[in-house]
Design an enzyme around this catalytic site. Structure first.
Site, PDB file in Angstrom:
ATOM      1  N   GLY A  12      10.087   8.782   1.661  1.00  0.00           N
ATOM      2  CA  GLY A  12       9.194   9.223   2.824  1.00  0.00           C
ATOM      3  C   GLY A  12      10.328   9.544   4.090  1.00  0.00           C
ATOM      4  N   ASN A  19       2.792  11.032  -6.597  1.00  0.00           N
ATOM      5  CA  ASN A  19       2.007   9.877  -6.147  1.00  0.00           C
ATOM      6  C   ASN A  19       1.538  10.183  -4.974  1.00  0.00           C
ATOM      7  OD1 ASN A  19       1.434   7.268  -5.280  1.00  0.00           O
ATOM      8  ND2 ASN A  19       3.531   6.685  -4.842  1.00  0.00           N
ATOM      9  N   LYS A  21      -0.207   8.254  -3.047  1.00  0.00           N
ATOM     10  CA  LYS A  21      -0.527   7.118  -2.215  1.00  0.00           C
ATOM     11  C   LYS A  21      -1.788   6.992  -1.636  1.00  0.00           C
ATOM     12  CE  LYS A  21       4.479   7.322  -1.418  1.00  0.00           C
ATOM     13  NZ  LYS A  21       5.667   6.809  -0.793  1.00  0.00           N
ATOM     14  N   HIS A  55       5.610  -0.180  -7.448  1.00  0.00           N
ATOM     15  CA  HIS A  55       6.069   0.702  -6.365  1.00  0.00           C
ATOM     16  C   HIS A  55       6.738  -0.096  -5.231  1.00  0.00           C
ATOM     17  CE1 HIS A  55       6.417   3.608  -3.066  1.00  0.00           C
ATOM     18  NE2 HIS A  55       6.291   4.594  -4.153  1.00  0.00           N
ATOM     19  N   GLY A  72       6.274  11.980  -3.654  1.00  0.00           N
ATOM     20  CA  GLY A  72       5.273  11.361  -2.647  1.00  0.00           C
ATOM     21  C   GLY A  72       4.668  12.817  -1.870  1.00  0.00           C
ATOM     22  N   GLU A  82       6.202   0.016  -2.100  1.00  0.00           N
ATOM     23  CA  GLU A  82       5.250  -0.321  -0.982  1.00  0.00           C
ATOM     24  C   GLU A  82       4.479  -1.434  -1.555  1.00  0.00           C
ATOM     25  OE1 GLU A  82       3.857   3.844  -0.729  1.00  0.00           O
ATOM     26  OE2 GLU A  82       5.751   4.534   0.165  1.00  0.00           O
ATOM     27  N   SER A 135      11.953  11.675  -1.491  1.00  0.00           N
ATOM     28  CA  SER A 135      12.437  12.830  -0.825  1.00  0.00           C
ATOM     29  C   SER A 135      12.735  13.834  -1.600  1.00  0.00           C
ATOM     30  CB  SER A 135      13.464  12.574   0.336  1.00  0.00           C
ATOM     31  OG  SER A 135      12.711  11.710   1.488  1.00  0.00           O
ATOM     32  N   GLU A 166      13.713   4.597  -7.622  1.00  0.00           N
ATOM     33  CA  GLU A 166      13.233   5.072  -6.124  1.00  0.00           C
ATOM     34  C   GLU A 166      14.172   4.133  -5.094  1.00  0.00           C
ATOM     35  OE1 GLU A 166       8.967   7.305  -6.264  1.00  0.00           O
ATOM     36  OE2 GLU A 166       8.976   5.228  -5.787  1.00  0.00           O
TER      37      GLU A 166
END
Ligand SMILES: O=C(CO)COP(=O)(O)O
Length: 255
Positions: free
Chosen positions: A174, A9, A11, A96, A235, A98, A214, A168
């Site tokens: 992250g 991903n 992003k 997601h 990510g 986010e 992560s 996730e």
């Protein structure tokens, strides 16, 4: 036997030029993989990636990171499933964390997007996961369970088998603080049990479940060794061609 799947991903990273460079570097590596490999890129870079992949044997599929649930309309700034499909996307990340936390995406929107993506014949990668606070309150299974149930409301069994669910945990994204493989396996096994409850055992056994948060070249193998974890949604470590290739290599060894 479920086919393992790694999805990057990206992003909001990489211009089309950066994306081309990444793919040129990947095309120089010498693995030939039996895994499903997906890169979910910013939609505007998809044509460049598809072009770089032409004539290669990499077997990499491209995905988008979000779409609107309507086919078309007055939705300034949005992008439709047909638009990303026409340029070559085969997967779409939906829900997601986010998008949920920063852009107000609700379970209802996630459900509508999943339906639209499936209707178009693309594969949704549906993200679920609890926050740090929810985890501390011991509510992980409850929160994830509610997200799963809402995301797949009204989805028929035959479509459910195509879906990918990515667990996730928000606190692991992250942060460099990945879940332990044992904890991730426990939640993911629970997701499978829930799908079996909502549908049946056969359907639940066919749905691929990923861990994300992560994931790096040095820990991906430990997640993939767990019986219910069929892949990873990555990510940061998917942004560099060498770490992405290393993760694919590590998965090949563990599969
Ligand atoms: O959000 C993620 C993938 O969708 C995970 O991101 P990181 O791998 O950077 O933690």
């Amino acid at each position: 036997m479920r086919k393992q799947i790694i999805a990057g991903n990206w992003k909001m990273y990489k211009t089309a030029t950066d994306a081309r460079r990444f793919m040129q570097a990947i095309n120089q590596t010498d693995w030939a993989s039996e895994l499903d490999i997906v890169i979910c890129a910013p939609s505007i870079t998809i044509p460049a990636l598809i072009e770089e992949l032409k004539g290669t044997e990499r077997g990499i599929a491209i995905g988008a990171q979000n779409v609107h649930w309507e086919e078309e309309g007055a939705f300034t700034g949005e992008i439709s499933v047909s638009m990303v499909k026409e340029v070559g996307a085969r997967y779409v990340i939906i829900g997601h964390s986010e998008r949920r936390t920063l852009f107000g995406e609700t379970d209802e929107m996630v459900n509508k997007k999943v339906k639209r993506v499936l209707e178009a014949g693309l594969i949704p990668i549906v993200c679920v996961g609890e926050s740090q606070t929810e985890r501390e309150q011991g509510r992980t299974n409850e929160v994830v369970g509610m997200q799963v149930e809402a995301a797949f409301q009204g989805i028929e069994k035959k479509d459910m088998t195509k879906v990918i669910v990515a667990y996730e945990p928000v606190w692991a994204i992250g942060t460099g603080l990945a879940s332990t493989p044992t904890d991730a396996e426990m939640v993911i096994a629970e997701i499978r049990r829930q799908i079996s409850h909502l549908y049946d055992v056969e359907t639940a056994e066919s749905v691929r479940l990923q861990y994300g948060g992560s994931v790096k070249p040095n820990n991906i193998k430990s997640f993939l060794a767990s019986p219910n974890i069929d892949g990873a949604l990555v990510g940061g470590a998917s942004l560099a061609a060498d770490s992405f290739s290393q993760m694919i290599g590590a998965m090949e060894v563990s599969s």
